[in-house]
Scaffold this motif. Structure first.
Motif, mmCIF file in Angstrom:
data_model
loop_
_atom_site.group_PDB
_atom_site.id
_atom_site.type_symbol
_atom_site.label_atom_id
_atom_site.label_comp_id
_atom_site.label_asym_id
_atom_site.label_seq_id
_atom_site.Cartn_x
_atom_site.Cartn_y
_atom_site.Cartn_z
ATOM 1 N N LEU A 160 0.846 -1.194 0.000
ATOM 2 C CA LEU A 160 0.000 0.000 0.000
ATOM 3 C C LEU A 160 0.882 1.245 0.000
ATOM 4 O O LEU A 160 1.765 1.403 0.843
ATOM 5 N N VAL A 161 0.641 2.129 -0.978
ATOM 6 C CA VAL A 161 1.431 3.353 -1.111
ATOM 7 C C VAL A 161 0.596 4.520 -0.578
ATOM 8 O O VAL A 161 -0.562 4.699 -0.983
ATOM 9 N N ARG A 162 1.197 5.318 0.289
ATOM 10 C CA ARG A 162 0.473 6.408 0.951
ATOM 11 C C ARG A 162 0.939 7.765 0.434
ATOM 12 O O ARG A 162 2.079 7.924 -0.010
ATOM 13 N N TRP A 215 -14.339 -4.405 -2.199
ATOM 14 C CA TRP A 215 -13.326 -3.447 -2.623
ATOM 15 C C TRP A 215 -13.722 -2.009 -2.313
ATOM 16 O O TRP A 215 -14.894 -1.632 -2.383
ATOM 17 N N LYS A 216 -12.722 -1.219 -2.013
ATOM 18 C CA LYS A 216 -12.873 0.238 -1.909
ATOM 19 C C LYS A 216 -12.080 0.854 -3.056
ATOM 20 O O LYS A 216 -10.897 0.569 -3.232
ATOM 21 N N GLN A 217 -12.738 1.687 -3.865
ATOM 22 C CA GLN A 217 -12.099 2.289 -5.034
ATOM 23 C C GLN A 217 -11.418 3.594 -4.619
ATOM 24 O O GLN A 217 -12.074 4.570 -4.256
ATOM 25 N N LEU A 218 -10.086 3.595 -4.687
ATOM 26 C CA LEU A 218 -9.324 4.769 -4.256
ATOM 27 C C LEU A 218 -9.408 5.917 -5.241
ATOM 28 O O LEU A 218 -9.306 7.088 -4.858
ATOM 29 N N ASP A 265 -2.822 9.062 3.615
ATOM 30 C CA ASP A 265 -3.892 8.245 3.028
ATOM 31 C C ASP A 265 -3.310 7.289 1.983
ATOM 32 O O ASP A 265 -2.342 7.627 1.277
ATOM 33 N N VAL A 266 -3.921 6.117 1.883
ATOM 34 C CA VAL A 266 -3.516 5.177 0.826
ATOM 35 C C VAL A 266 -3.991 5.734 -0.513
ATOM 36 O O VAL A 266 -5.174 6.050 -0.690
#
Length: 476
Positions: A76-78, A224-227, A237-238
């Motif tokens: 995960l990239v923040r 799923w959560k769509q970023l 935040d991711v």
């Protein structure tokens, strides 16, 4: 004097009119006959019909379907700064260390200018238009009101397709605006590592083989959560997910029976139900808290399932070939088991049977030939004869070559079989079941005692008895 006939007089014949008497008995008979015909008709509609099935050669897959969880090398990239966000790569894109993935604009002004420039200056090519139209057409063809929640997923995929088409032009415009306006509020962020970008997160990114447990499979729906749907992010935040390895795996919960089939195998053939993709991954089995699991390791096609966390996997242990018969046609029949030397030929037609030893009330011994069919002879030359034709304790004698040895009928066994009706009456034939599922079984062809291809068998044997004449209702 003679008589006179008066002018105008008429001569009438003597006519006797009989009163008609109706016969009530004949009417009652007709009514009863009509009722009888009606009852027969209704009974024929309500009664079960005997159906016939033609035996064919076929294959059945010895398989099981289970739902497994996908494990990948996911990072995960923040966000390193807060601001309005814009992405420059699409879902599933491969990025290198120097690839610009997104930008954040703390003021929002530059971000708005970038959106306007990108929207106004890019036009779709003919091939791009075909791709979009095809995606819309496929979605419309498969749309159901019960799948209304899939609209958001479709919208996301469509936007992702558009982003793939506009990425190069959009990034070019961003660099140009950045050069001309020298906006200090804009932060262009490059990938720190190479890998495949995904904007879907579900909180299971850190799941490993060591953290697998029973709870993971209880709520096994993708969540799923769509970023990419956000316009603004805060520092920390991711902002996207990076998949750093093309190797991936699926862990499946299995039963003890499945575990016994798999634990000695190095690989197994599977079919991923989502797209009917058949592969042969390496397999390892393990246990956790008395639960059985298998890990399927894949080296290709990871990108096809980048937006999946759970997959339905069909395990194909083997394919079994032979004669295919419906499970509903198979029955069990009881037999006496006797050594082969006790089967003799006798009677006027020289048919097979046994010599039954009996005694009268005075104790006098007599031998009687009793005709009986041999339904099966095993590898030890033990013969199976119909148990309903004899009684436990009956004495039979062996053939002449065995010096009159005798045995009492006592040993019994059950055989699987079907009612074969090639000759118009039911004849039990043994079947050796190699594999079966809920509908069909694969059995061995047996020219001597069992089934052969194109034999006709009874689909519903509970409606008929052996040796009864069959009336065919339907042939399948």
């Amino acid at each position: 004097m003679g008589g006179y006939i008066l002018a105008g007089s008429r001569k009438h014949d003597n006519v006797i009119k009989m009163k008609k008497h109706q016969n009530p008995f004949a009417g009652i008979v007709l009514i009863l006959f009509a009722i009888y015909i009606l009852v027969l008709f209704v009974q024929s509609l309500q009664s079960d019909n005997i159906s016939i099935y033609e035996v064919t050669q076929n294959k059945l897959a010895n398989d099981d379907t289970v739902k497994g969880i996908i494990l990948r090398d996911e990072k995960l990239v923040r966000a390193n700064t807060s601001g309005y966000i814009n992405y420059y790569v699409a879902e599933g894109a491969y990025v290198g260390v120097n690839t610009t993935v997104y930008s954040t604009d703390s003021s929002g002004f530059f971000n708005e200018e970038l959106d306007n420039v990108g929207a106004d200056s890019y036009s779709l090519s003919e091939s791009d238009t075909k791709i979009i139209r095809s995606a819309i057409s496929e979605y419309r063809a498969g749309f159901k009101l019960s799948d209304y929640n899939e609209i958001e997923h479709f919208r996301y995929n469509l936007e992702n397709s558009l982003l793939k088409m506009t990425t190069a032009g959009l990034l070019k415009k961003a660099n140009k605006l950045l050069k001309n306006n020298n906006q200090a509020s804009l932060n262009m962020v490059k990938a720190g590592k190479s890998g495949i970008v995904s904007f879907c997160v579900d909180g299971l990114e850190n799941t490993t083989i060591d953290t697998i447990n029973e709870k993971i499979f209880k709520n096994n729906n993708d969540n799923w959560k769509q970023l990419r749907q956000r316009k603004k992010v805060s520092k920390g935040d991711v902002v996207y997910k990076l998949i750093t390895n093309n190797n991936w795996s699926v862990v499946i919960p299995i039963t003890k029976k499945q575990y016994d089939k798999l634990y000695k195998k190095d690989n197994v053939t599977v079919v991923i139900q989502k797209d009917n993709n058949q592969m042969t991954p390496e397999i390892t089995t393990f246990t956790e808290n008395s639960r059985y699991y298998a890990k399927l390791s894949f080296t290709k096609d990871m990108l096809n399932y980048i937006d999946d966390r759970y997959l339905d996997i069909k395990l194909e242990f083997e394919q079994v070939a032979g004669l295919k018969v419906p499970v509903s046609s198979i029955i069990k029949k009881k037999f006496f088991v006797v050594p082969g030397e006790y089967i003799v030929n006798g009677g006027e037609d020289g048919s097979t049977g046994v010599m039954l030893k009996t005694y009268d009330k005075n104790g006098n011994e007599s031998l009687t030939f009793q005709k009986t069919k041999v339904y099966y002879r095993d590898e030890k030359k033990q013969c199976y004869i119909d148990a309903s034709s004899f009684t436990v304790g009956d004495i039979i004698t062996a053939n002449e070559e065995s010096d009159g040895k005798t045995i009492n009928l006592s040993r019994t066994a059950w055989l699987n079989g079907v009612y074969c009706c090639n000759d118009g009456y039911c004849n039990f034939k043994r079947v050796d079941i190699k594999y079966s599922n809920s509908e069909y079984a694969i059995v061995t062809e047996d020219e001597l005692y069992g089934l052969q291809i194109y034999d006709h068998i009874i689909l519903n044997p509970d409606l008929i008895n052996e040796n009864e004449i069959t009336i065919i209702a339907a042939v399948y």
